[in-house]
Design a protein around this motif. Structure first.
Motif, PDB file in Angstrom:
ATOM      1  N   LEU A 178       1.316   5.456  14.640  1.00 40.68           N
ATOM      2  CA  LEU A 178       1.401   4.870  13.301  1.00 40.68           C
ATOM      3  C   LEU A 178       2.525   5.522  12.509  1.00 40.68           C
ATOM      4  CD1 LEU A 178       0.356   3.091  10.994  1.00 40.68           C
ATOM      5  CD2 LEU A 178      -1.347   4.871  10.500  1.00 40.68           C
ATOM      6  N   LYS A 179       2.580   6.834  12.550  1.00 42.56           N
ATOM      7  CA  LYS A 179       3.617   7.567  11.825  1.00 42.56           C
ATOM      8  C   LYS A 179       5.009   7.170  12.311  1.00 42.56           C
ATOM      9  CE  LYS A 179       4.594  12.367  10.444  1.00 42.56           C
ATOM     10  NZ  LYS A 179       4.115  12.291   9.056  1.00 42.56           N
ATOM     11  N   ILE A 236       4.745   6.336   2.994  1.00 39.79           N
ATOM     12  CA  ILE A 236       3.325   6.004   3.105  1.00 39.79           C
ATOM     13  C   ILE A 236       2.542   7.239   3.550  1.00 39.79           C
ATOM     14  CG2 ILE A 236       1.609   4.525   4.222  1.00 39.79           C
ATOM     15  CD1 ILE A 236       3.486   2.942   2.497  1.00 39.79           C
ATOM     16  N   GLU A 237       1.514   7.603   2.782  1.00 41.86           N
ATOM     17  CA  GLU A 237       0.694   8.759   3.120  1.00 41.86           C
ATOM     18  C   GLU A 237      -0.372   8.379   4.148  1.00 41.86           C
ATOM     19  OE1 GLU A 237      -0.889  10.017  -0.619  1.00 41.86           O
ATOM     20  OE2 GLU A 237       1.066  10.555  -1.445  1.00 41.86           O
ATOM     21  N   ILE A 238      -0.601   9.259   5.106  1.00 39.62           N
ATOM     22  CA  ILE A 238      -1.649   9.055   6.110  1.00 39.62           C
ATOM     23  C   ILE A 238      -2.767  10.062   5.852  1.00 39.62           C
ATOM     24  CG2 ILE A 238      -2.237   9.076   8.557  1.00 39.62           C
ATOM     25  CD1 ILE A 238       0.639   8.277   9.180  1.00 39.62           C
ATOM     26  N   ILE A 239      -3.963   9.538   5.628  1.00 42.22           N
ATOM     27  CA  ILE A 239      -5.150  10.356   5.361  1.00 42.22           C
ATOM     28  C   ILE A 239      -6.110  10.184   6.536  1.00 42.22           C
ATOM     29  CG2 ILE A 239      -7.071  10.771   3.772  1.00 42.22           C
ATOM     30  CD1 ILE A 239      -5.364   9.139   1.664  1.00 42.22           C
ATOM     31  N   LYS A 240      -6.407  11.256   7.249  1.00 40.28           N
ATOM     32  CA  LYS A 240      -7.346  11.166   8.377  1.00 40.28           C
ATOM     33  C   LYS A 240      -8.708  11.711   7.958  1.00 40.28           C
ATOM     34  CE  LYS A 240      -8.824  10.338  12.510  1.00 40.28           C
ATOM     35  NZ  LYS A 240     -10.177  10.042  12.020  1.00 40.28           N
ATOM     36  N   VAL A 241      -9.727  10.892   8.189  1.00 45.43           N
ATOM     37  CA  VAL A 241     -11.089  11.219   7.771  1.00 45.43           C
ATOM     38  C   VAL A 241     -11.851  11.909   8.902  1.00 45.43           C
ATOM     39  CG1 VAL A 241     -13.280  10.259   6.959  1.00 45.43           C
ATOM     40  CG2 VAL A 241     -11.110   9.251   6.208  1.00 45.43           C
ATOM     41  N   PHE A 242     -12.639  12.895   8.526  1.00 46.00           N
ATOM     42  CA  PHE A 242     -13.546  13.550   9.452  1.00 46.00           C
ATOM     43  C   PHE A 242     -14.938  13.584   8.827  1.00 46.00           C
ATOM     44  CE2 PHE A 242      -9.354  15.043  10.480  1.00 46.00           C
ATOM     45  CZ  PHE A 242      -9.341  15.018  11.869  1.00 46.00           C
ATOM     46  N   SER A 243     -15.931  13.181   9.618  1.00 43.68           N
ATOM     47  CA  SER A 243     -17.319  13.175   9.152  1.00 43.68           C
ATOM     48  C   SER A 243     -17.933  14.543   9.416  1.00 43.68           C
ATOM     49  CB  SER A 243     -18.115  12.086   9.876  1.00 43.68           C
ATOM     50  OG  SER A 243     -17.571  10.809   9.583  1.00 43.68           O
ATOM     51  N   VAL A 244     -18.464  15.145   8.369  1.00 44.11           N
ATOM     52  CA  VAL A 244     -18.875  16.543   8.430  1.00 44.11           C
ATOM     53  C   VAL A 244     -20.396  16.679   8.392  1.00 44.11           C
ATOM     54  CG1 VAL A 244     -18.718  18.790   7.287  1.00 44.11           C
ATOM     55  CG2 VAL A 244     -16.724  17.271   7.325  1.00 44.11           C
ATOM     56  N   ALA A 245     -20.917  17.494   9.303  1.00 42.65           N
ATOM     57  CA  ALA A 245     -22.304  17.945   9.275  1.00 42.65           C
ATOM     58  C   ALA A 245     -22.287  19.470   9.284  1.00 42.65           C
ATOM     59  CB  ALA A 245     -23.071  17.386  10.470  1.00 42.65           C
ATOM     60  N   LEU A 265       0.832  -1.203   0.000  1.00 46.16           N
ATOM     61  CA  LEU A 265       0.000   0.000   0.000  1.00 46.16           C
ATOM     62  C   LEU A 265       0.869   1.256   0.000  1.00 46.16           C
ATOM     63  CD1 LEU A 265      -2.646  -1.082   2.690  1.00 46.16           C
ATOM     64  CD2 LEU A 265      -2.803  -1.309   0.196  1.00 46.16           C
ATOM     65  N   GLN A 266       0.366   2.297  -0.621  1.00 40.99           N
ATOM     66  CA  GLN A 266       1.084   3.569  -0.641  1.00 40.99           C
ATOM     67  C   GLN A 266       0.422   4.631   0.238  1.00 40.99           C
ATOM     68  OE1 GLN A 266       0.551   2.035  -4.009  1.00 40.99           O
ATOM     69  NE2 GLN A 266       2.462   1.053  -3.390  1.00 40.99           N
ATOM     70  N   ALA A 267      -0.789   4.355   0.712  1.00 38.31           N
ATOM     71  CA  ALA A 267      -1.484   5.321   1.559  1.00 38.31           C
ATOM     72  C   ALA A 267      -2.417   4.585   2.522  1.00 38.31           C
ATOM     73  CB  ALA A 267      -2.282   6.313   0.713  1.00 38.31           C
ATOM     74  N   ILE A 268      -2.642   5.214   3.675  1.00 40.00           N
ATOM     75  CA  ILE A 268      -3.516   4.667   4.705  1.00 40.00           C
ATOM     76  C   ILE A 268      -4.600   5.686   4.999  1.00 40.00           C
ATOM     77  CG2 ILE A 268      -3.653   3.918   7.114  1.00 40.00           C
ATOM     78  CD1 ILE A 268      -2.140   2.031   5.184  1.00 40.00           C
ATOM     79  N   GLN A 269      -5.852   5.250   4.958  1.00 44.69           N
ATOM     80  CA  GLN A 269      -6.987   6.121   5.262  1.00 44.69           C
ATOM     81  C   GLN A 269      -7.605   5.665   6.570  1.00 44.69           C
ATOM     82  OE1 GLN A 269      -9.628   7.034   1.968  1.00 44.69           O
ATOM     83  NE2 GLN A 269     -11.425   6.856   3.288  1.00 44.69           N
ATOM     84  N   LEU A 270      -7.604   6.545   7.551  1.00 36.62           N
ATOM     85  CA  LEU A 270      -8.124   6.236   8.880  1.00 36.62           C
ATOM     86  C   LEU A 270      -9.532   6.794   8.980  1.00 36.62           C
ATOM     87  CD1 LEU A 270      -4.906   7.117  10.901  1.00 36.62           C
ATOM     88  CD2 LEU A 270      -5.657   4.844  10.120  1.00 36.62           C
ATOM     89  N   HIS A 271     -10.522   5.893   8.968  1.00 40.32           N
ATOM     90  CA  HIS A 271     -11.917   6.297   8.812  1.00 40.32           C
ATOM     91  C   HIS A 271     -12.734   6.099  10.088  1.00 40.32           C
ATOM     92  CE1 HIS A 271     -15.234   7.574   6.355  1.00 40.32           C
ATOM     93  NE2 HIS A 271     -14.609   7.321   5.229  1.00 40.32           N
ATOM     94  N   GLY A 272     -12.035   5.945  11.207  1.00 44.66           N
ATOM     95  CA  GLY A 272     -12.742   5.729  12.464  1.00 44.66           C
ATOM     96  C   GLY A 272     -12.539   6.870  13.439  1.00 44.66           C
ATOM     97  N   LYS A 273     -12.429   6.526  14.715  1.00 43.74           N
ATOM     98  CA  LYS A 273     -12.257   7.523  15.775  1.00 43.74           C
ATOM     99  C   LYS A 273     -10.797   7.567  16.232  1.00 43.74           C
ATOM    100  CE  LYS A 273     -17.020   6.991  17.426  1.00 43.74           C
ATOM    101  NZ  LYS A 273     -17.475   8.259  16.835  1.00 43.74           N
ATOM    102  N   GLU A 274      -9.875   7.380  15.288  1.00 43.06           N
ATOM    103  CA  GLU A 274      -8.461   7.354  15.642  1.00 43.06           C
ATOM    104  C   GLU A 274      -8.025   8.689  16.247  1.00 43.06           C
ATOM    105  OE1 GLU A 274      -9.380   4.570  12.329  1.00 43.06           O
ATOM    106  OE2 GLU A 274      -9.599   6.749  12.531  1.00 43.06           O
TER     107      GLU A 274
END
Length: 212
Positions: free
Chosen positions: A88-89, A100-109, A71-80
């Motif tokens: 991790l880094k 390795i790229e780290i992508i942190k997800v945020f759920s938006v309202a 893998l070349q990137a990691i997407q963290l889609h939880g409550k990390e």
């Protein structure tokens, strides 16, 4: 500006979509997802970055998937947490996997508090903004992109959340703003069924995105 096609599942379909040369292809390693991937990723063009999508996973299991699937990137889609991202880094640095790229997800309202992003600035490469919904992702709905007018950072981000062909004009409009949109992330609205992408729709999307 790049394109990420996420939620890939079936080998032949992966190769067909890969032939379109998106910038990223995402593989979901969360067992509760209808798009859960548990096979082997077929050989893809080297220009495509393979993204592993994880939800509240352990660092050890993420590292195992990186090494197994190259893998070349990691997407963290939880409550990390920030601490988790830092761990991790650090582990990636120890293993000499700093590329390795780290992508942190945020759920938006509509009431999203952008101040929560600041502590994550130093521990991830990109943010990803998805629509807040019942599931961590793949809910098929967009959020009000006007919320992004309050984005306080220069860190580039992926724009996600129910983006389909009918949103392409709005996508091109937001690309003309000063927002640091790094890539568009598409998934459920380009599917025949969960994990199986409509190749023609993907091709049309790649043509309609204004990358200039």
């Amino acid at each position: 500006m790049g394109i990420k096609i996420c939620g890939m599942k079936y080998p032949d379909n992966i190769l067909e979509v890969g032939a379109l040369l998106p910038d990223y292809m995402g593989f979901i390693f969360w067992k509760n997802s209808a798009r859960f991937f548990d096979g082997l990723i077929p050989n893809l063009p080297q220009s495509i970055k393979k993204v592993g999508v994880f939800v509240n996973e352990t660092v050890e299991n993420i590292i195992e998937k990186i090494q197994k699937h190259d893998l070349q990137a990691i997407q963290l889609h939880g409550k990390e947490s920030v601490e988790f991202c830092l761990n991790l880094k650090t582990e990636l640095q120890i293993l000499k996997l700093v590329q390795i790229e780290i992508i942190k997800v945020f759920s938006v309202a509509d009431d999203f508090d952008f101040s929560v992003l600041a502590p994550f600035e130093a521990v991830c490469d990109y943010f990803l903004f998805d629509t807040k919904g019942k599931l961590p992702g793949g809910n098929g709905t967009t959020f009000d992109w006007k919320v992004l007018e309050n984005y306080p950072s220069t860190k580039p981000f992926f724009l996600s959340g129910g983006i389909g062909i009918e949103e392409m004009d709005a996508v091109n409009a937001i690309l003309k703003t000063n927002l640091p949109v790094y890539a568009i992330d598409v998934n459920s609205k380009f599917e025949i069924e969960p994990g199986l992408k409509n190749v023609q729709l993907c091709k049309d999307a790649l043509k309609r995105i204004d990358i200039n």
